[in-house]
Write an enzyme that holds these catalytic residues in place. Structure first.
Site, PDB file in Angstrom:
ATOM      1  N   GLY A  88       0.811  -1.215   0.000  1.00 20.98           N
ATOM      2  CA  GLY A  88       0.000   0.000   0.000  1.00 20.98           C
ATOM      3  C   GLY A  88       0.840   1.258   0.000  1.00 20.98           C
ATOM      4  O   GLY A  88       0.334   2.365  -0.173  1.00 20.98           O
ATOM      5  N   LYS A 109      10.005   2.164   0.522  1.00 23.43           N
ATOM      6  CA  LYS A 109       8.850   2.093   1.428  1.00 23.43           C
ATOM      7  C   LYS A 109       8.456   3.517   1.814  1.00 23.43           C
ATOM      8  O   LYS A 109       9.288   4.266   2.324  1.00 23.43           O
ATOM      9  CB  LYS A 109       9.265   1.281   2.665  1.00 23.43           C
ATOM     10  CG  LYS A 109       8.146   0.908   3.592  1.00 23.43           C
ATOM     11  CD  LYS A 109       8.637  -0.120   4.608  1.00 23.43           C
ATOM     12  CE  LYS A 109       7.625  -0.343   5.708  1.00 23.43           C
ATOM     13  NZ  LYS A 109       8.135  -1.264   6.734  1.00 23.43           N
ATOM     14  N   GLY A 122      -0.172   6.049   1.828  1.00 18.15           N
ATOM     15  CA  GLY A 122       0.969   5.539   1.065  1.00 18.15           C
ATOM     16  C   GLY A 122       2.319   6.087   1.508  1.00 18.15           C
ATOM     17  O   GLY A 122       3.339   5.823   0.874  1.00 18.15           O
ATOM     18  N   ASP A 254       1.450 -11.642   6.652  1.00 19.40           N
ATOM     19  CA  ASP A 254       2.072 -10.805   5.615  1.00 19.40           C
ATOM     20  C   ASP A 254       3.433 -10.288   6.075  1.00 19.40           C
ATOM     21  O   ASP A 254       4.179  -9.737   5.275  1.00 19.40           O
ATOM     22  CB  ASP A 254       1.162  -9.627   5.240  1.00 19.40           C
ATOM     23  CG  ASP A 254       0.818  -8.751   6.426  1.00 19.40           C
ATOM     24  OD1 ASP A 254       0.244  -9.275   7.400  1.00 19.40           O
ATOM     25  OD2 ASP A 254       1.140  -7.554   6.399  1.00 19.40           O
TER      26      ASP A 254
HETATM   27  P1  AMP Z   1       2.186  -3.327   7.814  1.00 19.51           P
HETATM   28  O1  AMP Z   1       1.494  -2.924   9.062  1.00 19.51           O
HETATM   29  O2  AMP Z   1       3.308  -2.394   7.445  1.00 19.51           O
HETATM   30  O3  AMP Z   1       2.601  -4.751   7.795  1.00 19.51           O
HETATM   31  O4  AMP Z   1       1.129  -3.139   6.652  1.00 19.51           O
HETATM   32  C1  AMP Z   1      -0.062  -3.869   6.565  1.00 19.51           C
HETATM   33  C2  AMP Z   1      -0.806  -3.442   5.319  1.00 19.51           C
HETATM   34  O5  AMP Z   1      -1.199  -2.076   5.414  1.00 19.51           O
HETATM   35  C3  AMP Z   1       0.003  -3.551   4.038  1.00 19.51           C
HETATM   36  O6  AMP Z   1      -0.890  -3.898   3.006  1.00 19.51           O
HETATM   37  C4  AMP Z   1       0.523  -2.150   3.859  1.00 19.51           C
HETATM   38  O7  AMP Z   1       0.848  -1.862   2.520  1.00 19.51           O
HETATM   39  C5  AMP Z   1      -0.654  -1.327   4.330  1.00 19.51           C
HETATM   40  N1  AMP Z   1      -0.243  -0.014   4.821  1.00 19.51           N
HETATM   41  C6  AMP Z   1       0.399   0.264   5.979  1.00 19.51           C
HETATM   42  N2  AMP Z   1       0.621   1.595   6.104  1.00 19.51           N
HETATM   43  C7  AMP Z   1       0.125   2.177   4.984  1.00 19.51           C
HETATM   44  C8  AMP Z   1       0.045   3.519   4.509  1.00 19.51           C
HETATM   45  N3  AMP Z   1       0.529   4.537   5.198  1.00 19.51           N
HETATM   46  N4  AMP Z   1      -0.554   3.698   3.318  1.00 19.51           N
HETATM   47  C9  AMP Z   1      -1.046   2.692   2.604  1.00 19.51           C
HETATM   48  N5  AMP Z   1      -1.016   1.414   3.000  1.00 19.51           N
HETATM   49  C10 AMP Z   1      -0.437   1.150   4.171  1.00 19.51           C
HETATM   50 MG    MG Z   2       3.619  -5.758   6.501  1.00 26.34          MG
END
Ligand code: AMP
Ligand code: MG
Length: 494
Positions: A88, A109, A122, A254
């Site tokens: 994301g 990232k 994002g 994930d």
């Molecule tokens: P994470 O918590 O980093 O493992 O992310 C879990 C999911 O949320 C993944 O699909 C990420 O791409 C999405 N995600 C986390 N933070 C953001 C953000 N700021 N914008 C868009 N997607 C996000």
């Molecule tokens: Mg993740």
């Protein structure tokens, strides 16, 4: 500057990703760059220029040969399945071949909204970017398989979380970004062909000894061997975390890498006073990802991976389930063996005896009873191989259990060859003096985010580059948080 890109993932069929160019930022500034890693990856640094590097590592300029994609994946988040997560806010530029001939992913990232953003921005705030940079590099130096940090760039933009914060982009390097969730994405769509392609890619990149050309195994046997190999790496990985008091914080499927690397440093933290039920993450109210649960959550994640592989394991579903179940069950003894190996080394034991597990457990019970700092207690144990060590005792609020334990341990050491000095040296090579202490990390983030001061980041990174070596003048970095700065909660802040 960039080495040649290979584009292995981007050459998979279109349904594995969304093509996506990073969204430019207003004023990229390079705040951290990992020269040693860049060299390892084959970057040409002869004409290195920080401004041009900032343009590339922010995504403002896509390096020649890269074809940016956001990867598709699903995942169980705190036990709940989401069939479509995906990158994301991350973009894979492509793979490069490092100096050892291994393919490595280069990912930005915080690169802007992708088709997987689900309404989020994002972007990434500077704090979490610097935390991931620092902690992942520290983990590497501590001998733990992990994704690496190549660069951090501030964006010149603000991102809004609890409060507005400076935005940043992290350049992450991984053996691959294949996750349990990647397999789940396609299994949930009953796309067997895709699962097979992923399994083949995982074998090729991470477990080449299972590769068909090198090995005449039957296909089904090969995929079962893949599951076993992933299970072995996860067992070894989590045992290493446990040996360092590391709590990942978000062991969702994930965030479980097929390569066996630690991935996605969110609300992660290192324990100070030893407490097996310790949880830091503010979003983990049930304590699902508590310190002591980590091995069993890794096993749970492996079971989810196994489910996706079932059709590849045997044409007969019942047979497939039986085979997979045997591997998942075998995780337990695998992990126990890895854990014991880690802790034996921490106690200076190179030989194996039947009572060793109990000896380790008794020490851990003494640490818990005495509320002793996990890292320093193991470090100072090497001073106590022979005689009383006041510096060790003072870590304990009550040390009866420790006092009862030390003679038992010394008796055990007497049966080790090589002499006590050698044992102490060996212990200091596996029990770090410096870890990323949560309060130091918080201070570092506050200085950078609030005052644009990166000196604490640089100082901390320098200390953590040599975690096993005593560094005169840097005693404060080894100390637990003072009472006013103790960290009990960490936030993803993502
Ligand atoms: P994470 O918590 O980093 O493992 O992310 C879990 C999911 O949320 C993944 O699909 C990420 O791409 C999405 N995600 C986390 N933070 C953001 C953000 N700021 N914008 C868009 N997607 C996000
Ligand atoms: Mg993740």
């Amino acid at each position: 500057m960039f080495p040649e890109f290979t584009l292995r993932y981007a050459r998979l069929p279109e349904r594995f990703f969304e093509r996506f160019d990073p969204v430019p930022v207003v004023r990229p500034q390079l705040v951290a760059f990992n020269r040693a890693l860049a060299e390892e990856l084959g970057f040409d640094l002869a004409a290195f220029d920080a401004d041009r590097a900032a343009e590339s590592f922010s995504g403002n300029v896509v390096p020649p040969g890269a074809e940016p994609v956001a990867q598709a994946y699903a995942g169980h988040q705190f036990g709940h399945f989401n069939p479509r997560l995906g990158d994301g806010r991350a973009v894979l530029l492509g793979e490069v071949t490092d100096r050892q001939g291994r393919l490595r992913d280069i990912q930005l990232k915080g690169a802007g909204m992708t088709p997987f953003s689900r309404g989020a921005d994002g972007r990434a705030p500077l704090g979490p970017v610097l935390r991931e940079y620092l902690v992942s590099e520290a983990m590497h130096r501590l001998g733990v398989p992990t994704t690496r940090a190549l660069a951090a760039v501030t964006s010149g933009e603000r991102v809004f979380r609890r409060v507005p914060e400076p935005g940043a982009v992290l350049t992450r390097v991984a053996s691959s970004h294949l996750r349990v969730g990647t397999f789940q994405y396609f299994a949930a769509r009953d796309d067997r062909e895709a699962v097979k392609a992923l399994a083949d890619m995982a074998i090729e990149r991470h477990y080449p000894h299972l590769h068909p050309e090198l090995n005449q195994r039957e296909e089904a046997e090969r995929y079962l061997a893949l599951l076993e190999a992933v299970s072995q790496r996860q067992a070894a990985l989590v045992a290493k975390w446990m040996g360092l008091g590391f709590i990942h914080g978000v062991m969702n499927t994930d965030n479980c890498a097929i390569s066996g690397e630690t991935i996605d440093y969110g609300p992660c933290a290192f324990m100070e006073a030893y407490s097996p039920t310790m949880v830091f993450s503010s979003i983990d109210d049930q304590g699902r990802y508590a310190y002591r649960n980590q091995p069993w959550l890794a096993q749970w994640n492996l079971a989810r991976l196994a489910e996706t592989l079932l059709p590849l394991l045997d044409a007969d579903q019942q047979q497939a389930i039986e085979k997979a179940t045997a591997v998942i069950k075998a995780f337990e003894p695998r992990y126990e063996a890895e854990w014991l190996e880690v802790f034996r080394a921490k106690l200076g034991l190179a030989t194996e005896e039947a009572g060793d597990r109990e000896l380790v457990e008794a020490l851990l019970a003494a640490l818990e009873a005495g509320k002793a700092d996990f890292t320093l207690a193991f470090r100072r144990l090497s001073e106590a191989v022979e005689e009383e060590a006041p510096a060790l005792r003072e870590l304990f609020v009550s040390d009866e259990a420790l006092q009862a334990w030390l003679p038992r341990w010394r008796e055990r050491l007497a049966r080790e060859g090589g002499g006590l000095e050698a044992i102490a040296t060996r212990m200091n090579a596996v029990n770090p003096l410096y870890i990323p202490r949560n309060h130091q990390v918080e201070r570092m983030i506050a200085a950078a985010s609030e005052h644009d001061d990166f000196a604490p980041f640089e100082a901390l990174a320098e200390v953590l580059a040599e975690p096993f070596t005593e560094q005169p003048g840097r005693e404060a970095y080894a100390q637990p948080a003072p009472p006013t700065e103790k960290v009990f909660r960490t936030f993803c802040g993502t």
